[in-house]
Structure formats: structure tokens, C-alpha cells
Design an enzyme around this catalytic site. Structure first.
Site, PDB file in Angstrom:
ATOM      1  CD  GLU A 303      -2.400  -1.292   2.819  1.00 23.65           C
ATOM      2  OE1 GLU A 303      -1.964  -0.569   3.740  1.00 23.65           O
ATOM      3  OE2 GLU A 303      -3.337  -2.076   2.981  1.00 23.65           O
ATOM      4  N   GLY A 305       2.121   4.990  -0.634  1.00 21.88           N
ATOM      5  CA  GLY A 305       1.524   6.303  -0.877  1.00 21.88           C
ATOM      6  C   GLY A 305       2.619   7.321  -1.141  1.00 21.88           C
ATOM      7  NE  ARG A 306       6.089   9.701   3.762  1.00 20.30           N
ATOM      8  CZ  ARG A 306       5.615  10.714   4.501  1.00 20.30           C
ATOM      9  NH1 ARG A 306       5.921  11.950   4.170  1.00 20.30           N
ATOM     10  NH2 ARG A 306       4.879  10.484   5.557  1.00 20.30           N
ATOM     11  NE  ARG A 343       5.081  15.546   4.834  1.00 20.64           N
ATOM     12  CZ  ARG A 343       6.385  15.532   4.982  1.00 20.64           C
ATOM     13  NH1 ARG A 343       7.142  16.403   4.371  1.00 20.64           N
ATOM     14  NH2 ARG A 343       6.948  14.613   5.730  1.00 20.64           N
ATOM     15  CB  CYS A 376      -1.984  35.148  12.451  1.00 19.70           C
ATOM     16  SG  CYS A 376      -2.309  36.476  11.298  1.00 19.70           S
ATOM     17  CD  GLU A 377      -1.606  29.339  14.416  1.00 17.62           C
ATOM     18  OE1 GLU A 377      -0.862  28.908  15.328  1.00 17.62           O
ATOM     19  OE2 GLU A 377      -2.834  29.399  14.506  1.00 17.62           O
ATOM     20  CE1 TYR A 405      -0.412  10.722   3.669  1.00 14.46           C
ATOM     21  CE2 TYR A 405       1.873  10.385   3.059  1.00 14.46           C
ATOM     22  CZ  TYR A 405       0.633   9.874   3.349  1.00 14.46           C
ATOM     23  OH  TYR A 405       0.435   8.521   3.327  1.00 14.46           O
TER      24      TYR A 405
HETATM   25  C1  LIG Z   1      -1.105   5.971   5.274  1.00 17.97           C
HETATM   26  C2  LIG Z   1      -1.195   4.518   5.008  1.00 17.97           C
HETATM   27  C3  LIG Z   1      -0.464   3.946   3.964  1.00 17.97           C
HETATM   28  C4  LIG Z   1       0.503   4.717   3.120  1.00 17.97           C
HETATM   29  O1  LIG Z   1       1.625   5.139   3.827  1.00 17.97           O
HETATM   30  P1  LIG Z   1       2.834   5.822   3.028  1.00 17.97           P
HETATM   31  O2  LIG Z   1       3.826   6.114   4.084  1.00 17.97           O
HETATM   32  O3  LIG Z   1       2.302   7.035   2.387  1.00 17.97           O
HETATM   33  O4  LIG Z   1       3.335   4.829   2.046  1.00 17.97           O
HETATM   34  C5  LIG Z   1      -0.650   2.598   3.717  1.00 17.97           C
HETATM   35  N1  LIG Z   1      -1.495   1.839   4.468  1.00 17.97           N
HETATM   36  C6  LIG Z   1      -2.211   2.373   5.493  1.00 17.97           C
HETATM   37  C7  LIG Z   1      -3.107   1.492   6.282  1.00 17.97           C
HETATM   38  C8  LIG Z   1      -2.086   3.713   5.796  1.00 17.97           C
HETATM   39  O5  LIG Z   1      -2.774   4.225   6.816  1.00 17.97           O
END
Ligand SMILES: *Cc1c(COP(=O)(O)O)cnc(C)c1O
Length: 456
Positions: A303, A305-306, A343, A376-377, A405
Site C-alpha cells: 500500500e 503512498g508517499r 508538513r 498568523c502562527e 500529504y
Molecule cells: C497511510 C497509510 C499507507 C501509506 O503510507 P505511506 O507512508 O504514504 O506509504 C498505507 N497503508 C495504510 C493502512 C495507511 O494508513
């Protein structure tokens, strides 16, 4: 990655100096410095995008998304692994991003009903959707059951019972993997560590087998396997190996007890190089998968993402003004802020900064400066004591590695409209989400009638 220990020279005691513009560009192949046009993303001058669309502006590179998706899949094939890749939609959920990744064969990992509806709208088949998260509402479960998604990652005994009830009521069967907390420290930022005992994620390792056995007997549930996701921005294969070794142990023990296991979902978390880290390697990830789970005879899923999306995106911004500080580094106030890219304020994240203009890209003269937004932070700070070519009012910069993100975490805090989003693909560019109109900020707000009748 804390940036607040820096001294005035931009060199943190005990740390290497920040990478310069040339080093940052060398590590990001879709960006290049053209002597006339300035900074390019693929074949598109970023100044042209800023002229047309204004700033702040998100720019995402289709070519980079594709290249990274392909490299990840190639690493799995080279290790002789058949791994289903489910893109973690929360990293960047834009329809165009989902279309690109769907075309590369990726499925999706979603964490809300909204994300589920979004990926279906992008044409990702329900059979390629995994639903993760510690708290799925009844409505979200019902939607996912109706859609017939491939897998629910269940995070507690309580959730398993609720899902069983919803599936029975809907007259269908939910395919379930139990998300196990392996109690492995991913060695990453505490706000993005998810696999240690005591945080909210997953089922304790010791309780996994008993619950899996119970899942096998529950109406409306088909228990298909186990899932783990230990955190984010993980650079070394060691924590993955430690977690997956426990996953393999669980699979063997379940089978020894006569419980079928079809699936091992190995989560996301592979990290990238924001500053000068060694980027997480898909090849090392594939090697770890093969070594720990290759002979388990289960279908594997990941899974990411980043790792896919972060390096593909940048945030363009213009210098509003330079604020001089007697005896210290100046504040460079940008038109982007923490409401756009959260971030740095949220995780002390370091993002590379590169100017757009050709003369600044060429410049070898640098100064230390603090780059901040106008919100303003005090936390609205992108960089402290960063060495950059001297930036003046009107100069533009790109904040790098903002593709994951980034836009998804934007808010309209301080009534700042959501920034425009632009896709580049080779020489082509297109606005994929216009800048939010200022009036849209309050267009859905109602003032009750008794407040709006003013005294004569
Ligand atoms: C956020 C998340 C991901 C992705 O994480 P990355 O660091 O972006 O690869 C995969 N699986 C689950 C369950 C997540 O919550």
C-alpha cells in the site's frame, strides 16, 4: 528532521550542510534548470505556470508518477514476486493522480467512504480496493459492502463484530484481513509511527490468532489473512523485515491450527529523500518481501503512498517581501503558507527550496534566511536558516517533494482559498483544479434569518 536547532550559518551542529540547488535538482530527474526559461518540470517552464495560474500553485508531474509506479512494479517482478499494489489514496487523492495510477494497474487503499467513492469515480474497480482504518462508520461499511470491495482491513475485535452484523444484514460476505500491530518501531517520526504497542492502530500481536479463529466462525465474514502497516517515511528495510517476519510466523501458526490464510497485506511506509536521506528502495523492499514472505504461498499486497506521490509534486510560491532583521537572517515571506503545505508546521518536515528564475538558479552566492508564510502562527515556517540565493520581492520558489500529504492536507485557515493545481505531462500542462474563488469560502455558510434582520 527538526529544523529548529539550526545556527545562523544554515549548518546544524553535527549535521551535514543543507544540499544546494544543484544537488537537489540532480536527485529529482523531472526538474531541470534551463538557462533561458529557468526551472522546468518535465518540458514545462514553471514560470509559465506561475504566470498563467498565479501562486501558490501545486504542480504534479504525471511522468514522475508513472515512472515511480513502474519502478515499484519492476522491483517486485525482478524479485519474482506477484504483488498487488494498492496506492494509499490519502497521500494525494486527485482524480488525475488516481487515473494515472489506475492506468499503471494500481488498485487503491482507502481510509474513508469519501475515498472509496473517489476511487470508484476514477474508475478503479471495487475488486482492487482495500478499506483500512481504525473506525469505519456503519454507513462506510454498508457502502463498501454494496460496492463489493476486495478487502476490509479490520483493526479490532469490536470492529469485526460490527462488520459481521452489517454484512449479515446486507446479505453478503465481507472479505477480512486482520490488521496486526507487530510492535515494531519503524524508527520514524512519532506522529507517523503506527506499529508499536500503545498506539491506536491494529490488533495486538498476542491476540491475533484467537481473533482470526473467531473471524473464521463469524457469519458474514470470510477471513482471508493478515495486514500490517507500521508507519510512514521508513528508509531502511530492517523494520519491514522485522514486521513481516512476525507476519510470516502468524501465517504459519494460523495454518498449523487449520485456519486458511490467502492474503498478506504488507502495508505502505516506504520513505523518500526530502533532504539528504537515502531514499527507501523498492528493490530492497522487494528483497525483504521475498525473504520474509516469499515461500508462504499467500497473495501479497502493498500500500505505497508517499514513495509514489511525494517526489512528483511541488508547490510554487512568490516572495511577498523580505523582512530585514537587525543582526540576523532576514525573513522571506512567501505567498504560500501552512494552510497550503502543513508538513513543516506539523512534522518539522524539511522541504527543499529551489528558485525559478535562471539568474537565481545560476547564482553561486547564497545567504541564510528564514522562509515563512503569512499566516498568523509562529508555526507557519517553511525553513529556518536556509542557505539560498538572495531572494527579493516577486521572486518565485518551488517547495519540493510536496506531492504527498500536501494539497490533501490543505485548509482554508485565515480565509485563504485552496491553491490551484496543475498537471504537467511531457510538454503538456493543464489546470486540474482551479484556484478556489474567495467568495466560495463562505458560499455555503448560512446566517439564520433572525440574525440577518437588522434594526431600522
Ligand atoms: C497511510 C497509510 C499507507 C501509506 O503510507 P505511506 O507512508 O504514504 O506509504 C498505507 N497503508 C495504510 C493502512 C495507511 O494508513
Amino acid at each position: 528532521m527538526g529544523t529548529d536547532t539550526a545556527d545562523m550559518s544554515g549548518v546544524r551542529p553535527g549535521f551535514a550542510p543543507d544540499p544546494g540547488v544543484a544537488e537537489l535538482l540532480a536527485a529529482r530527474p523531472f526538474l531541470s534548470a534551463d538557462p533561458v526559461a529557468g526551472l522546468l518540470a518535465e518540458g514545462v517552464p514553471l514560470n509559465a505556470i506561475a504566470d498563467e495560474a498565479g501562486t501558490p500553485a501545486w504542480v504534479i508531474s504525471a511522468g514522475t508518477l508513472r515512472a515511480r509506479a513502474r519502478r515499484l512494479k519492476a522491483a517486485m517482478s525482478a524479485a519474482d514476486l506477484d504483488v498487488a499494489a494498492h496506492y494509499a489514496v490519502k497521500a494525494n487523492d486527485h482524480q488525475a493522480v488516481l487515473h494515472i495510477l489506475a492506468a499503471e494497474g494500481f488498485g487503491a487503499d482507502v481510509v474513508s467512504g469519501g475515498e472509496l467513492a473517489r476511487v470508484r469515480a476514477a474508475g478503479i474497480p471495487a475488486a482492487k480496493v482495500i478499506f483500512s482504518g481504525v473506525g469505519k462508520t456503519d454507513a462506510e461499511m454498508d457502502l463498501a459492502l454494496r460496492e463489493g470491495i476486495s478487502q476490509f482491513n479490520v483493526e479490532s475485535a469490536e470492529e469485526l463484530d460490527i462488520l459481521s452484523g452489517r454484512a449479515v444484514a446486507a446479505g453478503c460476505e465481507a472479505r477480512v484481513a486482520l490488521r496486526i500491530n507487530p510492535d515494531v518501531d519503524a524508527g520514524t517520526h512519532e506522529k507517523i509511527t503506527t506499529g508499536v504497542a500503545g498506539n491506536k492502530f491494529g490488533i495486538p500481536f498476542e491476540e491475533a490468532l484467537a481473533l482470526y479463529r473467531r473471524a473464521h466462525g463469524l457469519a458474514g465474514i470470510r477471513a482471508v489473512g493478515f495486514a500490517m502497516h507500521i508507519g510512514s517515511q521508513i528508509l531502511s528495510p530492517a523494520p519491514f523485515r522485522a514486521a513481516w517476519a512476525r507476519l510470516a510466523m502468524l501465517i504459519r501458526e494460523a495454518r498449523a491450527q487449520g485456519l486458511a490464510v490467502e492474503v498478506a497485506d504488507c502495508g505502505g511506509g516506504l520513505g523518500i529523500s526530502y533532504r539528504d536521506e537515502t531514499e527507501g528502495s523498492p528493490e530492497a523492499l522487494a528483497g525483504a518481501l521475498r525473504r520474509e514472505l516469499g515461500d508462504c504461498g499467500v497473495r501479497l499486497a502493498i500500500e505505497p503512498g508517499r514513495w509514489i506521490a511525494a517526489p512528483a509534486g511541488i508547490l510554487l510560491s512568490t516572495v511577498i517581501l523580505r523582512k530585514a532583521v537587525a543582526g540576523g537572517a532576514p525573513f522571506i515571506v512567501l505567498d504560500a503558507a501552512m494552510n497550503d503545505l502543513a508538513r513543516p508546521s506539523l512534522y518539522d518536515a524539511w522541504h527543499g527550496l529551489v528558485p525559478l528564475a535562471p539568474h537565481l538558479l545560476r547564482s553561486s552566492v547564497t545567504e541564510g534566511a528564514h522562509l515563512v508564510g503569512p499566516v498568523c502562527e509562529t508555526g507557519d515556517t517553511f525553513a529556518r536558516d536556509r542557505r539560498l540565493p538572495a531572494l527579493a520581492r516577486g521572486d518565485r520558489v518551488a517547495l519540493l517533494d510536496a506531492g504527498a500529504y500536501g494539497s490533501v492536507m490543505s485548509s482554508t485557515y485565515n480565509s485563504r482559498p485552496l491553491a490551484v493545481q496543475v498537471l504537467v505531462d511531457g510538454d503538456r500542462r493543464a489546470v486540474i483544479r482551479p484556484r478556489q474563488a474567495t467568495e466560495a469560502l463562505w458560499a455555503e455558510e448560512y446566517v439564520p434569518e433572525w440574525l440577518s434582520s437588522r434594526p431600522e
